[in-house]
Design a protein around this motif. Structure first.
Motif, PDB file in Angstrom:
ATOM      1  N   UNK A 248     -14.610  65.097  -2.614  1.00 47.57           N
ATOM      2  CA  UNK A 248     -15.638  65.155  -1.573  1.00 47.57           C
ATOM      3  C   UNK A 248     -15.061  65.886  -0.366  1.00 47.57           C
ATOM      4  N   UNK A 249     -15.924  66.680   0.265  1.00 48.28           N
ATOM      5  CA  UNK A 249     -15.566  67.329   1.513  1.00 48.28           C
ATOM      6  C   UNK A 249     -16.295  66.630   2.639  1.00 48.28           C
ATOM      7  N   UNK A 250     -15.540  66.140   3.643  1.00 52.00           N
ATOM      8  CA  UNK A 250     -16.104  65.399   4.771  1.00 52.00           C
ATOM      9  C   UNK A 250     -16.165  66.341   5.965  1.00 52.00           C
ATOM     10  N   UNK A 251     -17.387  66.663   6.372  1.00 54.18           N
ATOM     11  CA  UNK A 251     -17.577  67.689   7.405  1.00 54.18           C
ATOM     12  C   UNK A 251     -17.448  67.157   8.823  1.00 54.18           C
ATOM     13  N   UNK A 252     -17.646  65.872   9.016  1.00 57.07           N
ATOM     14  CA  UNK A 252     -17.662  65.349  10.391  1.00 57.07           C
ATOM     15  C   UNK A 252     -16.849  64.081  10.482  1.00 57.07           C
ATOM     16  N   UNK A 253     -16.383  63.786  11.708  1.00 54.49           N
ATOM     17  CA  UNK A 253     -15.560  62.614  11.968  1.00 54.49           C
ATOM     18  C   UNK A 253     -16.134  61.852  13.149  1.00 54.49           C
ATOM     19  N   UNK A 254     -15.724  60.614  13.281  1.00 53.80           N
ATOM     20  CA  UNK A 254     -16.105  59.792  14.430  1.00 53.80           C
ATOM     21  C   UNK A 254     -14.889  59.605  15.316  1.00 53.80           C
ATOM     22  N   UNK A 255     -15.086  59.396  16.617  1.00 51.85           N
ATOM     23  CA  UNK A 255     -13.936  59.193  17.515  1.00 51.85           C
ATOM     24  C   UNK A 255     -13.167  57.928  17.131  1.00 51.85           C
ATOM     25  N   UNK A 256     -11.845  58.012  17.201  1.00 54.15           N
ATOM     26  CA  UNK A 256     -11.007  56.862  16.944  1.00 54.15           C
ATOM     27  C   UNK A 256     -10.733  56.089  18.210  1.00 54.15           C
ATOM     28  N   UNK A 257      -9.927  55.026  18.136  1.00 51.47           N
ATOM     29  CA  UNK A 257      -9.632  54.211  19.318  1.00 51.47           C
ATOM     30  C   UNK A 257      -8.815  54.938  20.379  1.00 51.47           C
ATOM     31  N   UNK A 258      -8.008  55.931  19.959  1.00 55.51           N
ATOM     32  CA  UNK A 258      -7.231  56.699  20.920  1.00 55.51           C
ATOM     33  C   UNK A 258      -7.952  58.004  21.239  1.00 55.51           C
ATOM     34  N   UNK A 259      -7.733  58.574  22.436  1.00 59.01           N
ATOM     35  CA  UNK A 259      -8.474  59.773  22.854  1.00 59.01           C
ATOM     36  C   UNK A 259      -8.358  60.949  21.900  1.00 59.01           C
ATOM     37  N   UNK A 260      -7.165  61.139  21.283  1.00 59.24           N
ATOM     38  CA  UNK A 260      -7.006  62.308  20.410  1.00 59.24           C
ATOM     39  C   UNK A 260      -7.146  61.943  18.936  1.00 59.24           C
ATOM     40  N   UNK A 261      -7.726  60.785  18.638  1.00 57.72           N
ATOM     41  CA  UNK A 261      -7.825  60.332  17.249  1.00 57.72           C
ATOM     42  C   UNK A 261      -9.244  60.491  16.728  1.00 57.72           C
ATOM     43  N   UNK A 262      -9.360  60.921  15.498  1.00 59.72           N
ATOM     44  CA  UNK A 262     -10.649  61.018  14.817  1.00 59.72           C
ATOM     45  C   UNK A 262     -10.566  60.297  13.484  1.00 59.72           C
ATOM     46  N   UNK A 263     -11.717  59.806  13.017  1.00 64.99           N
ATOM     47  CA  UNK A 263     -11.763  59.061  11.762  1.00 64.99           C
ATOM     48  C   UNK A 263     -12.766  59.728  10.816  1.00 64.99           C
ATOM     49  N   UNK A 264     -12.287  60.130   9.664  1.00 60.23           N
ATOM     50  CA  UNK A 264     -13.160  60.583   8.573  1.00 60.23           C
ATOM     51  C   UNK A 264     -13.230  59.434   7.562  1.00 60.23           C
ATOM     52  N   UNK A 265     -14.414  59.092   7.150  1.00 66.56           N
ATOM     53  CA  UNK A 265     -14.484  58.030   6.140  1.00 66.56           C
ATOM     54  C   UNK A 265     -15.538  58.356   5.097  1.00 66.56           C
ATOM     55  N   UNK A 266     -15.351  57.737   3.929  1.00 66.15           N
ATOM     56  CA  UNK A 266     -16.256  57.965   2.816  1.00 66.15           C
ATOM     57  C   UNK A 266     -16.260  56.713   1.957  1.00 66.15           C
ATOM     58  N   UNK A 267     -17.422  56.418   1.376  1.00 67.05           N
ATOM     59  CA  UNK A 267     -17.566  55.311   0.430  1.00 67.05           C
ATOM     60  C   UNK A 267     -18.179  55.859  -0.852  1.00 67.05           C
ATOM     61  N   UNK A 268     -17.667  55.412  -1.969  1.00 70.25           N
ATOM     62  CA  UNK A 268     -18.228  55.846  -3.241  1.00 70.25           C
ATOM     63  C   UNK A 268     -17.907  54.809  -4.315  1.00 70.25           C
ATOM     64  N   UNK A 269     -18.604  54.913  -5.420  1.00 70.66           N
ATOM     65  CA  UNK A 269     -18.376  54.028  -6.558  1.00 70.66           C
ATOM     66  C   UNK A 269     -17.776  54.823  -7.707  1.00 70.66           C
ATOM     67  N   UNK A 270     -16.945  54.145  -8.460  1.00 70.21           N
ATOM     68  CA  UNK A 270     -16.274  54.772  -9.589  1.00 70.21           C
ATOM     69  C   UNK A 270     -16.504  53.920 -10.829  1.00 70.21           C
ATOM     70  N   UNK A 271     -16.981  54.545 -11.863  1.00 70.68           N
ATOM     71  CA  UNK A 271     -17.184  53.859 -13.142  1.00 70.68           C
ATOM     72  C   UNK A 271     -16.158  54.357 -14.158  1.00 70.68           C
ATOM     73  N   UNK A 272     -15.953  53.554 -15.174  1.00 70.52           N
ATOM     74  CA  UNK A 272     -15.109  53.946 -16.310  1.00 70.52           C
ATOM     75  C   UNK A 272     -13.688  54.307 -15.881  1.00 70.52           C
ATOM     76  N   UNK A 273     -13.189  53.633 -14.861  1.00 72.83           N
ATOM     77  CA  UNK A 273     -11.804  53.859 -14.463  1.00 72.83           C
ATOM     78  C   UNK A 273     -10.895  52.952 -15.298  1.00 72.83           C
ATOM     79  N   UNK A 274      -9.599  53.194 -15.179  1.00 68.95           N
ATOM     80  CA  UNK A 274      -8.613  52.401 -15.917  1.00 68.95           C
ATOM     81  C   UNK A 274      -7.943  51.395 -14.980  1.00 68.95           C
ATOM     82  N   UNK A 275      -7.839  50.161 -15.439  1.00 68.34           N
ATOM     83  CA  UNK A 275      -7.192  49.122 -14.661  1.00 68.34           C
ATOM     84  C   UNK A 275      -5.676  49.248 -14.741  1.00 68.34           C
ATOM     85  N   UNK A 276      -5.029  48.922 -13.623  1.00 63.89           N
ATOM     86  CA  UNK A 276      -3.562  48.802 -13.595  1.00 63.89           C
ATOM     87  C   UNK A 276      -3.205  47.372 -13.976  1.00 63.89           C
TER      88      UNK A 276
END
Length: 874
Positions: A248-276
């Motif tokens: 996934x390409x994340x085009x935008x970020x939200x401001x973080x707690x510090x003035x020069x910090x930004x947060x990119x986040x994403x949520x998704x679901x994954x099926x048919x993965x392998x358990x550790x």
């Protein structure tokens, strides 16, 4: 522009400071340092200014090193891009040990007081041209600790194992020495140093996931924190074995707690993965998560981070049952018996441990069928390489926070430093699937009972805890769980190791609740190790017995041949346990005929340790039981390794050479195993004399031979049951003949459980060779597969003590086979067959017993010389 990193590894020099009172420093001058990371002991050793502290008594001659300060300095050029518009330059110290002041071109830019904390310093405006000076001034940790004791008389200082000065110092606690390691109170730049020039960089990548109830779907959240001007985009890619499963390409970020910090986040679901899965329960698939930052134009990668992650569901099961409250782990809905070991730092000088060495150690544990390694709190927060190896080999891990055997203070500066330490290390390690539990400390709560400290379980006000004489409760029950919850929500946390409270309000450590450290074997009442089955708990996270290493190791660290004898000054000096003479000789002498030739005694101590470990693992694993009746959830021996060449409780010595006890654990923790034991008789089990009203009985060796009561069972860690056949033989120690008809039973081996086959069965053992008394017998059990032929596992039980048996003339035959195998057989039962091991020699098994009619085959590799061996004689 992309982030540019310059490492400052070479060109460093060092010298003592404020050391006129220490004669050894007067002629040192300025010396070249090793490539970083390093520490002052090793730098002095490299320059020939001290003798190797690991040899002979040299440690004593080097203790002056910790009494003075040291200066490290270098020069460096300003990196390319320094001062460019839109670019930032940081100086990063990943670890400074411990009280350090950093100066650039004579100007102070950092003061550090915590070995476990990393530092990032913005140096814009501090650098000039191609010759900048960087100086790190270290103060004596011991002297600073002594001063802090005086500065805080309000605290009741209680420190076990070492002197009080370690209590207020955030340095690896074992550097003050322990009952298995030397005093190495040095200092140094113990982790890498680098310069970073960047416009935007990745500050942190947090991965959080929740598995569906059927464990077939994963809801994943990824948060990317960046520092610097906002990037154009963040890209994530998740792959398994090179195949991308999500991107996934994340085009935008939200401001973080510090003035020069930004947060990119994403949520998704994954099926048919392998358990550790933990080792022996399934595979260990590791996904590669790659995060990249792109420039605003999208034409350049500004920074990139990769992490290896695994998906699993881990739970600590604490349910009320007839024995109290259970304590065991459940991974991916499968109950796990956690048999393993405790880990101390792999070297008293941690910069010596390479990534490859970490991998070798974890591989050794994995090959020994160990399921869990606990990282002890008096060492360090272990390296990424250690946990990466645990991930790879499927060995579950537990990390204690960096506190051990002390009542720690809670003045504001100390708490602030601890919180930063905890937060940084939890963030660094939280993505490892092997790391399933954190503990607040090692044994600190035991001080409550020993010193009658204030602890009211029902008082839930953290601020009130700070006013007691055990204020560290605030650290373990408020500060650290808060950090865990904020940084890695849902991770299992315990306030201490061991810890019973929270479910038991009667005492802090409770054998019916939580985990226990069982030290009434070796320490405490020094009970016979045959009593271990009755001295367990819901989870035994420490117990142990000492043994000598193999002769190759002993001869390497004792260079003076005249000191290579039992009880020499050098031998005693390399065993830091203050009671070792009594305990080591006592446990060996109670069970075996003592011999005082060094090689012979070393062998006997190894067999003694292996026997004690066998009693523990065999009998406590038997208590795994069935679902709903998990009386014991795991056992961790103290300890897997050594931090220097010495005599200790380790399963393998400093040189990675296993002792017989390593192989005992390997056999006892086999996924499918058979166990056989007999009732142990000693004077404490007999009734009191009616006249004297006390126990006046003497050891009666005939009783052990005549009154044989035995049990046979199977232990299965597999999620599937299976059929098998048990064959139990009763073999004369004296003649090697089967004295009774073998017992043969077809059985159903329960899935992930123990299955009783014979319970408390009394034997009538006949006499032989014209004797009036019954004969001593070895009970040998074999577990066969469904075909009735394939040997799945073997076990045996000897009469105790071994020293009463005549073990001469065993008819032992050892045949070396060119294909890399050795065959061993005997005409009479053999106790404690041990190959002498050296570094590089690899054996499939060692330290085993032999019975007539069973040929033992051992695979051998890395053998450059002739194999030699020893057995218990008598």
């Amino acid at each position: 522009m992309a982030k540019a990193v310059t490492t400052l590894r070479s060109g460093w020099e060092f010298s003592p400071v404020n050391s006129d009172h220490i004669p050894e420093t007067r002629d040192l001058g300025v010396l070249p340092a090793r490539q970083l990371p390093s520490e002052v002991y090793l730098d002095l050793l490299e320059n020939g200014k001290i003798a190797d502290p690991y040899l002979d008594l040299n440690e004593l001659d080097a203790r002056w090193i910790g009494e003075c300060g040291w200066i490290y300095h270098t020069t460096f050029a300003a990196p390319a891009g320094y001062g460019d518009e839109g670019r930032t330059t940081d100086l990063i110290f990943e670890g400074l040990d411990t009280f350090a002041t950093v100066l650039i071109n004579g100007k102070e830019v950092l003061k550090s007081d915590n070995m476990f904390v990393s530092h990032r310093i913005n140096v814009d405006g501090h650098l000039v041209g191609d010759k900048n000076t960087l100086e790190v001034r270290f103060e004596s940790a011991r002297q600073k600790g002594l001063q802090l004791l005086k500065d805080h008389p309000e605290h009741r200082w209680i420190v076990h194992q070492t002197e009080l000065s370690r209590g207020p110092v955030r340095k690896a606690q074992y550097h003050w020495g322990w009952d298995w390691g030397p005093i190495t109170l040095g200092c140094g730049i113990w982790k890498p140093v680098s310069l970073e020039v960047y416009s935007t960089r990745i500050e942190d990548v947090a991965i959080d996931y929740t598995l569906g109830k059927d464990l077939k779907t994963a809801d994943i959240k990824i948060a990317i924190a960046t520092a610097g001007k906002q990037a154009g985009a963040a890209e994530i890619e998740l792959a398994l074995d090179g195949k991308v499963v999500y991107s996934k390409k994340l085009e935008s970020a939200t401001p973080g707690p510090d003035p020069d910090e930004s947060i990119y986040d994403v949520s998704f679901s994954l099926d048919h993965f392998k358990l550790w899965w933990p080792r022996n329960y399934g595979e260990q698939p590791l996904y590669t998560l790659k995060v990249t930052l792109q420039s605003q134009e999208g034409t350049q990668t500004l920074d990139a981070v990769e992490k290896r992650i695994g998906f699993r569901k881990a739970e600590l099961i604490q349910e009320e049952d007839k024995c109290g409250t259970s304590f065991y782990f459940r991974v991916n809905k499968v109950d796990i018996f956690a048999g393993g070991s405790c880990w101390i730092p792999g070297d008293s000088f941690p910069t010596r441990i390479t990534d490859d060495k970490y991998r070798e150690w974890v591989k050794l544990a994995a090959e020994g069928n160990q399921t869990l390694i606990r990282v002890w709190g008096g060492g360090i927060y272990e390296s990424n390489a250690f946990f990466a190896a645990c991930d790879e080999f499927g060995v579950l891990s537990m990390q204690d926070f960096g506190f051990a055997c002390a009542s720690y203070p809670t003045y504001p500066e100390f708490l602030k430093s601890i919180e930063l330490e905890a937060r940084q290390n939890v963030r660094r390690l939280r993505h490892h699937p092997s790391l399933i539990i954190w503990a607040g400390n090692n044994e600190d709560y035991q001080l409550i009972e020993r010193y009658n400290l204030e602890y009211t379980f029902n008082d839930k006000d953290p601020e009130s805890w700070l006013k007691t004489n055990f204020p560290a409760r605030y650290i373990y029950e408020h500060l650290l769980p808060k950090v865990i919850d904020e940084e890695t929500k849902g991770t299992i946390y315990r306030p201490s190791c061991p810890w019973g409270n929270g479910l038991s309000t009667t005492q802090v450590v409770d054998p019916t609740v939580g985990d226990v450290h069982q030290w009434n074997i070796w320490h405490g009442v020094i009970a016979p190790y045959q009593h271990l089955p009755q001295l367990g708990g819901r989870f035994v996270s420490e117990f142990g017995l000492e043994a000598y290493p193999h002769m190759h190791t002993l001869e390497k660290f004792i260079t003076d041949p005249t000191q290579r004898h039992v009880g020499s000054r050098t031998m005693d000096f390399h065993n830091k346990d203050i009671g070792h003479e009594r305990h080591l000789l006592g446990y060996t002498g109670v069970n075996f005929r003592l011999k005082f030739d060094l090689a012979a005694l070393a062998h006997l101590t190894q067999v003694m340790q292996s026997d004690g470990v066998t009693w523990a693992y065999k009998m406590w694993r038997k208590m795994w039981g069935v679902p709903g009746q998990r009386q014991c959830g795991g056992v961790l021996v103290w300890m897997l390794n050594d931090s220097w060449p010495g005599i200790s409780w380790s399963l393998a010595d400093y040189n990675l050479v296993p002792k017989p006890s390593h192989y005992a654990v390997k056999r006892l923790m086999a996924p499918i195993a058979v166990g056989v034991s007999r009732k142990f008789f000693d004077c404490t089990t007999r009734p009191m004399d009616e006249t004297w009203k006390r126990n006046t009985a003497h050891v009666n060796p005939r009783l052990a031979n005549e009154d044989v009561v035995y049990d046979v069972w199977t232990a299965n860690s597999r999620p599937q049951g299976r059929k098998g056949t048990i064959v139990v033989r009763f073999i004369s120690v004296d003649t090697g003949r089967d004295l009774l008809e073998p017992l043969t039973k077809e059985i159903n081996i329960l899935a992930n459980a123990t299955t009783d086959v014979v319970a408390k069965q009394k034997l009538d053992v006949p006499a032989e060779n014209g004797k009036s008394e019954s004969s001593a017998i070895v009970i040998h059990a074999t577990l066969l597969g469904e075909d009735g032929k394939t040997v799945l596992h073997e076990d045996m039980s000897w009469p105790d003590p071994i020293k009463y048996l005549d073990l001469s003339d065993r008819g032992l035959e050892v045949s070396e086979v060119k294909s890399g195998k050795v065959e061993i057989s005997a005409k009479k039962p053999v106790k404690g067959f041990v190959f002498d091991e050296v570094p590089g020699l690899k054996l499939s098994d060692n330290g085993f017993d032999i019975v007539p009619g069973v040929q033992k085959v051992v695979e051998v590799s890395g053998n450059d010389g002739k194999l030699t061996w020893k057995v218990v004689e008598g």
